[in-house]
Design an enzyme around this catalytic site. Sequence first.
Site, PDB file in Angstrom:
ATOM      1  N   HIS A 119      35.965  73.347  36.322  1.00 28.43           N
ATOM      2  CA  HIS A 119      35.168  73.604  35.129  1.00 28.43           C
ATOM      3  C   HIS A 119      34.842  72.245  34.554  1.00 28.43           C
ATOM      4  CE1 HIS A 119      33.885  75.944  31.534  1.00 28.43           C
ATOM      5  NE2 HIS A 119      34.065  74.772  30.980  1.00 28.43           N
ATOM      6  N   CYS A 120      33.580  71.932  34.489  1.00 25.59           N
ATOM      7  CA  CYS A 120      33.195  70.590  34.049  1.00 25.59           C
ATOM      8  C   CYS A 120      32.785  70.598  32.582  1.00 25.59           C
ATOM      9  CB  CYS A 120      32.035  70.093  34.905  1.00 25.59           C
ATOM     10  SG  CYS A 120      31.587  68.382  34.553  1.00 25.59           S
ATOM     11  N   PRO A 121      33.534  69.947  31.718  1.00 23.00           N
ATOM     12  CA  PRO A 121      33.155  69.926  30.309  1.00 23.00           C
ATOM     13  C   PRO A 121      31.891  69.112  30.064  1.00 23.00           C
ATOM     14  CG  PRO A 121      35.143  68.620  30.665  1.00 23.00           C
ATOM     15  CD  PRO A 121      34.800  69.246  31.968  1.00 23.00           C
TER      16      PRO A 121
END
Lengths: 467, 143
Positions: free
Chosen positions: A190-192
Amino acid sequence: MKNCEYQQIDPGALGTSNTRTSTTLPCGRKNSQRPRRKWEVFPGKNRFFCDGRIMMGRQCGVLPLTIGLILITSGLFFTFDCPFLVHHLTVFIPVIGGVLFVFVIITLLQTSFTDPGILPRALPDEAVDIERQIDNSGSSTYRPPPRTKEILINDQVVKLKYCFTCKMFRPPRTSHCSLCDNCVERFDHHCPWVGNCVGKRNYRFFYAFIVSLSFLTSFIFGCVITHLTLRSQGVNGIIQAIQDSPASIAELVICFFSIWSILGLSGFHTYLVASNLTTNEDIKGSWSSKRGEESGNPYTYNNIFTNCCVVLCGPMPPSLIDRRGFLPPDDAPQTVTSDTELPPFMSKNDANMCTQGTKELLESMAHSSVIQSTCAPGTPKTAPVSQESLLHTISITVSPPNRPPSTGCSGHQALRPIDVSCSQKGNKRAALHTHKPMLRVPSPPCSLGHSPIILSDAPDMGFIPLN
Amino acid sequence: MAETHSLQDLRQAAVTSKVFVQRDYTSGTICKFQTKFPAELESRMDKQQFEETIQTLNNLYAEAEKLGGRSYLEGCLACLTAYTIFLCMETHYEKVLKKIAKYIQEQNEKIYAPLGLLLTDPIERGLRVVEITIFEDRSIGSR
């Protein structure tokens, strides 16, 4: 808050005091007339815009910062450095810069707004069927064994885990993201920075984004150095050059720090692409030889070129969640209530709750099967009597719309900070829900975004008697 | 599903149960369903027919996910256009999905509805299962 869009509908539709602003509901009102789209009842924690065409993770993370940094740096570059460089070097500099910039922005937006490969949650019937199979094959001890299934892929033993939130056995390479509360196929991370999960469908966009961003930052860095060098070759020297073009220093600083991380990330992902691995698998060491047994990645084609082609140029799978499809009008209220009716199977103690949950679910399913059958193909529900009895069953079993199964499937996720807070919220909801007949349950309590489990594309849960 | 006469009869019938044909992951992550004949269908239909239907579906999905010149070309072209081409063009996968939908509809009309069964397109279940709904015998009448 936009993050509640998909849940506000029913309350409005049912005429109960609604949740927050139903900003996305043009005619928040009652609803049997207005056909609703499936994104509006999507159980995961995602945000939808443009009537379901665009979706992102719930927390956009630092996406605005990412976009801001790229825009600012590029803007400063085009405004302050390009004129000098065009004059002294060539006009292709802004052209190349422009092309790179456009590519970066487009791929970034695509990474953020594309469905990463979310798997819709299992419908109640399926969940019950799976439960039955597990119960039949499993033991009868009070604490059921962890739900896993082992299969052989290319002569490699792979364990499939059961996802308590989505009520299904996760396909290989699929992981449940707790931030988005969805199972994502070929889950990478999950890439912020992009505010979304990176999975099967948007990995190529993500890769293109980081590679083009590395080129862009390197290009800007090189051009700025050239600019300052050329300026300082004049009579005035470097200090004067810097004073003449202070923006260049800002760009240098931003690019300098970005280059290390972005180039590193690009290199890492290039390695992953060449070995057909995901970040998740690499971090967990799923296929490393340290495990003792002879294990290798069963998905690799053992050829770098083939792996790259497959990962980056393979066929683009469609989105499985059908965001813009319409819900059959009858099912509208049910979807809301389905939240409440599904037993708690998974609140916190997956083990304990599971046993109870299973039995309750089976009971409720048994009662509801009649209703469901009449409703399944979308016909109007016509069995008020049985629905009432169903209500009885359901109201007893109603409990906190489950929140992501704490340990169960989260067990191996890369990120899961939310679980604890979620289960707390889930409890509050339970209290609110306990004696409400599912029908018109106002969904305000649901608005926290913890939709239960099985809502997926076409819930044919004929529970709600509707009217 | 098209509203053919037999399918309409089905809608008024009561659902006895549903059978779920799960995915077969032994060949990896490609979309493939198990061809094992479910016990609940033994009294209703022919094993051969069932296997043929599932096998055809598997072949169609394999075609959709096939890695070859065409898919690579599509992928490279998409990359060069910053993937904006996906906004305008229907991908190969989507075209095959339409073929699959048609095939399922056809199978339902010709084979399954007369037997009191209904196949649900797996795409509606997130490609997790092939759902076969079993309807009560009596409502099917004589077909």
